[in-house]
Enzyme design. Structure first.
Site, PDB file in Angstrom:
ATOM      1  CG  ASP A 183      -1.566  -1.390   1.187  1.00 34.27           C
ATOM      2  OD1 ASP A 183      -2.233  -1.898   0.546  1.00 34.27           O
ATOM      3  OD2 ASP A 183      -2.930  -1.327   2.237  1.00 34.27           O
ATOM      4  CE  LYS A 233     -31.877 -12.346  -9.865  1.00 40.01           C
ATOM      5  NZ  LYS A 233     -31.864 -11.825  -9.151  1.00 40.01           N
ATOM      6  CE  LYS A 258     -26.740 -13.839 -17.309  1.00 43.80           C
ATOM      7  NZ  LYS A 258     -25.505 -13.420 -17.208  1.00 43.80           N
ATOM      8  CB  SER A 300     -36.483  -8.423 -14.746  1.00 45.49           C
ATOM      9  OG  SER A 300     -36.624  -8.492 -13.792  1.00 45.49           O
ATOM     10  CG  LEU A 301     -32.416 -12.412 -15.129  1.00 44.95           C
ATOM     11  CD1 LEU A 301     -30.933 -12.970 -13.929  1.00 44.95           C
ATOM     12  CD2 LEU A 301     -32.484 -12.442 -17.060  1.00 44.95           C
ATOM     13  CB  CYS A 317     -43.657   4.161  29.838  1.00 41.45           C
ATOM     14  SG  CYS A 317     -42.946   2.027  30.246  1.00 41.45           S
TER      15      CYS A 317
HETATM   16  S1  IVH Z   1     -28.435 -11.379 -16.569  1.00 36.73           S
HETATM   17  C1  IVH Z   1     -30.798  -9.756 -20.559  1.00 36.73           C
HETATM   18  N1  IVH Z   1     -27.262 -12.318 -14.698  1.00 36.73           N
HETATM   19  O1  IVH Z   1     -31.000  -9.237 -11.693  1.00 36.73           O
HETATM   20  C2  IVH Z   1     -30.295 -10.179 -19.139  1.00 36.73           C
HETATM   21  N2  IVH Z   1     -28.577 -11.072 -14.175  1.00 36.73           N
HETATM   22  O2  IVH Z   1     -33.894 -10.271 -11.409  1.00 36.73           O
HETATM   23  C3  IVH Z   1     -29.692  -9.286 -17.643  1.00 36.73           C
HETATM   24  N3  IVH Z   1     -28.476  -9.954 -12.273  1.00 36.73           N
HETATM   25  O3  IVH Z   1     -31.867  -6.898 -13.548  1.00 36.73           O
HETATM   26  C4  IVH Z   1     -29.095 -10.093 -16.715  1.00 36.73           C
HETATM   27  N4  IVH Z   1     -27.188 -11.047 -11.263  1.00 36.73           N
HETATM   28  O4  IVH Z   1     -29.780  -6.595 -12.369  1.00 36.73           O
HETATM   29  C5  IVH Z   1     -27.497 -10.621 -15.170  1.00 36.73           C
HETATM   30  N5  IVH Z   1     -25.569 -13.223 -13.120  1.00 36.73           N
HETATM   31  C6  IVH Z   1     -26.402 -12.072 -13.466  1.00 36.73           C
HETATM   32  C7  IVH Z   1     -27.613 -11.046 -12.785  1.00 36.73           C
HETATM   33  C8  IVH Z   1     -27.637 -10.676 -13.263  1.00 36.73           C
HETATM   34  C9  IVH Z   1     -27.470 -10.408 -10.751  1.00 36.73           C
HETATM   35  C10 IVH Z   1     -29.754  -8.944 -11.494  1.00 36.73           C
HETATM   36  C11 IVH Z   1     -29.932  -7.939 -12.875  1.00 36.73           C
HETATM   37  C12 IVH Z   1     -30.940  -8.669 -12.784  1.00 36.73           C
HETATM   38  C13 IVH Z   1     -31.388  -8.653 -12.099  1.00 36.73           C
HETATM   39  C14 IVH Z   1     -33.068  -9.994 -12.847  1.00 36.73           C
END
Ligand code: IVH
Length: 664
Positions: A28, A110, A281, A77-78, A423
């Site tokens: 550091d 995730k 995925k 989102s997923l 109290c």
């Molecule tokens: S992929 C088009 N991969 O979870 C697909 N998302 O509940 C894009 N997230 O909106 C998302 N870990 O903010 C992806 N390994 C991961 C992830 C992830 C966390 C979040 C992300 C997404 C949300 C959905």
């Protein structure tokens, strides 16, 4: 200047080694020496300034207003799944959609944080956006630059221009430490690392963000694809300097996916940060494109959400806490046990009905679960292992603090100590509520309230206005500056608008939203006191319970004396003309709509959502009823609200849909 360029490159590399690889190659001290040299050179050569320089990681003191900007590609989102059956169905859908029998998937963690989208041009970070409503996000580039694991300058063979997405998180141990410091400073602790992250990214002063222990993990490159395999792309992104944990795995069968999920469900508590599931995925980018997206989610990916984890431990005893309204909350003391990465010693029991329903006996083995909140809850007792001599828990009949007999109003879940004037925890609790940020916003920590109380200087919140410099300076820990600051803060609170004062005085069941609604119809404390229960019930949102509670409060002579004390000190007890004219909404998009907001949102705080509703002419309601137009639901929406809305067939609207519906 060559030396500046060389130093920046070296320091970027060391940053990467330290914050991404967790494998520093210099001390550091040596790092700081190089950084100091760069700082000096940059000062001497302002023409070489670069916002992505390693010297800029400390942020700036200038407050920024975030600008909304369009995402280059929507931030979706997923779909969620909670069982292996759900995943099997997903696999069938994918294979059917592609017309194939075999698909390679990539499984990855995730991350439970806040999504971020980063843009790079020629290897330099040019923009960072929050998810916002998925179409537009807040430009938080200055804040992102302070997160050390976000490279501000890439390395290796990166493309000229691209975007990459990921999640910002706060490691759990750092979150606990950060929250502890907040609590000592009298600031409201965050409920979990995700909320702390969201709160941090919203700070408008990036030098403050730099002090928050944030980390970013990358998981998706929306358009530019270095290879046809998502798995390979993650590896390539890592080689450019991004923080991509090397734990993703290619799976060719459901069994392999299930094994990966089970492995990480066990191992997740050893990770330094929170994950709430696994993302699966389709690995091939071509196949991803073939499957495409629905309006909200990709068809080629799914999230598997972990179940709340459970632990078994012994119930040692029960404490009964007395809140500011006199409400008695039972808390279980447990034999310490590991749960979701922390040692748990206490758990919520909510109320006496809950204890009865769980049929708890002291010394029982009980199961505890952690939800979104920090405090876990007891879910059931292990009846089979109960000792023959175990004593059934009997709810207390008298206040543990002042000995007064407890009362329970018909239809209410909680017991109350009625001795509100004498109290101690109730008095202190009321003062804490009164000074709170959403109430009178007086900078007074819990410990100081205790100190003032013990020194006999205050007996109720109105006494705060009688404090003098001489009173304070004689107290331990009070120096001239802190005494003057406190007095100033108390004096400033006399300008706080009446609706907040009405909330601050702590009438049971009168929350922030109800207080605002009441003052629209009855714009002074005198008008409210003069109103009958029937008058009050006629206010939208105010039911019998609230009306009775208001009446009980205003007719109590002790409360009347406190109100008179506040009046004598110049606290706002009526709506000023100013406020009345300010009340005009900017748009009528939500006119006539009564909306209940619940849960945590990605792009805005709950208060901001409520303000947005008002600005668009809508009304905030606190409870779901048949008059509710819809429930605006964030993550972790209150289960009772959800259930009631479902029962009554009230629509539940998500953040994205709601924001999209507003013409802003
Ligand atoms: S992929 C088009 N991969 O979870 C697909 N998302 O509940 C894009 N997230 O909106 C998302 N870990 O903010 C992806 N390994 C991961 C992830 C992830 C966390 C979040 C992300 C997404 C949300 C959905």
């Amino acid at each position: 200047m060559q030396r500046i360029a060389d130093l920046r490159k070296t320091l970027h590399e060391h940053n990467y080694n330290y914050y991404v690889k967790h494998d520093p190659t210099i001390s550091d001290f040596e790092f700081d020496k190089l950084l100091a040299e760069l700082q000096q050179l940059e000062q001497a050569h302002p023409e070489c300034a670069d916002p992505n320089s390693p010297t800029q990681r400390v942020g700036s003191d200038i407050d920024e207003q975030f600008v909304h900007e369009n995402h280059s590609y929507p931030m979706l989102s997923l779909a969620n799944s909670y069982s292996f059956d759900d995943l099997q169905e997903f696999d069938i859908r994918v294979k059917k959609g592609l017309g194939v029998e075999q698909v390679v998937y990539t499984c990855e963690l995730k991350y439970d944080g806040v999504a971020i989208s980063l843009q790079y041009k020629n290897g330099a970070l040019t923009r960072a956006l929050t998810r916002g409503d998925g179409v537009q996000g807040d430009n938080i580039t200055a804040n992102a630059r302070t997160i050390r694991s976000i490279p501000t300058q890439l390395q290796g063979n990166f493309p000229e221009e691209f975007e990459i997405r990921g999640e910002v998180c706060m490691p759990r141990a750092k979150f606990e430490a950060f929250n502890a410091v907040r609590a000592v400073a009298g600031e409201q602790p965050f409920a979990n690392p995700r909320n702390a992250t969201a709160g941090s990214l919203k700070l408008q002063n990036s030098s403050q963000v730099a002090k928050r222990p944030l980390e970013a993990f990358m998981y998706y490159i929306p358009a530019f694809q270095p290879s046809d395999s998502h798995f390979e792309n993650l590896e390539i992104a890592r080689s450019w300097g991004f923080n991509v944990p090397a734990v993703a795995q290619k799976c060719t069968s459901l069994d392999e996916i299930f094994a990966y999920i089970q492995l990480w469900d066990k191992k997740r508590h050893n990770l330094p940060f929170d994950i709430d599931g696994i993302v699966i995925k389709v690995d091939s980018i071509n196949l991803q494109q073939e499957l495409g997206f629905t309006a909200k989610i990709p068809r080629w990916a799914i999230a598997y959400k972990f179940k709340a984890e459970e632990a078994r431990t012994r119930l040692l005893s029960i404490d009964y806490q007395v809140g500011r309204t006199g409400a008695i909350t039972p808390v279980a003391n447990l034999e310490p046990v590991q749960l979701a990465g922390t040692v748990v010693k206490r758990a919520s029991l909510y109320n006496s009905d809950q204890i009865a329903q769980l049929d708890l006996h002291i010394d029982d083995y009980v199961f505890i679960e952690k939800g979104g909140e920090i405090i876990p809850k007891v879910t059931r007792a292990d009846v089979q292992t109960r000792s023959l001599f175990a004593h059934k828990v009997e709810f207390i009949t008298h206040c543990p603090e002042c000995g007064t007999q407890l009362v329970r109003t018909e239809g209410e879940a909680l017991f109350y100590c009625p001795n509100s004037e004498n109290c101690a925890p109730q008095i202190k609790g009321k003062i804490e509520h009164f000074v709170g940020r959403k109430a009178m916003n007086i900078g007074l920590a819990e410990a100081t309230i205790d100190q003032l109380f013990k020194a006999n200087l205050i007996h109720n919140f109105a006494d705060l206005y009688t404090l003098t410099y001489e009173n304070l300076i004689q107290l331990e820990r009070f120096a001239e500056k802190s005494a003057r600051n406190l007095l100033q803060s108390i004096a400033d609170s006399k300008q706080v608008p009446f609706a907040k004062v009405l909330f601050a005085i702590g009438i049971r069941h009168v929350g922030e939203t109800i207080a605002k609604t009441i003052v629209k119809k009855y714009p002074s404390i005198d008008a409210i006191s003069a109103a009958s229960i029937m008058d009050l019930e006629a206010i939208p949102e105010v039911g019998t319970k609230i009306a009775e509670s208001i009446k009980q409060y205003t007719k109590n002579p002790a409360n009347q004396a406190i109100i008179e004390q506040l009046r004598a000190h110049g606290v706002q007890l009526e709506v000023s003309e100013n406020e009345q004219t300010n009340a005009e909404p900017l748009s009528q998009t939500l006119a006539g709509k009564s909306i209940v907001v619940s849960g945590v949102f990605q792009s805005k705080s709950r208060d901001e959502m409520k303000a947005l509703i008002e600005v668009h002419g809508g009304k905030n309601a606190s409870g779901v009823s048949k008059n509710t137009s819809f429930v605006l639901a964030g993550e972790g929406i209150g289960p009772s609200k959800l259930e009631k809305a479902q029962q009554l067939g009230i629509p539940i609207v998500g953040e994205e849909e709601f924001l999209n519906s507003l013409i802003m």
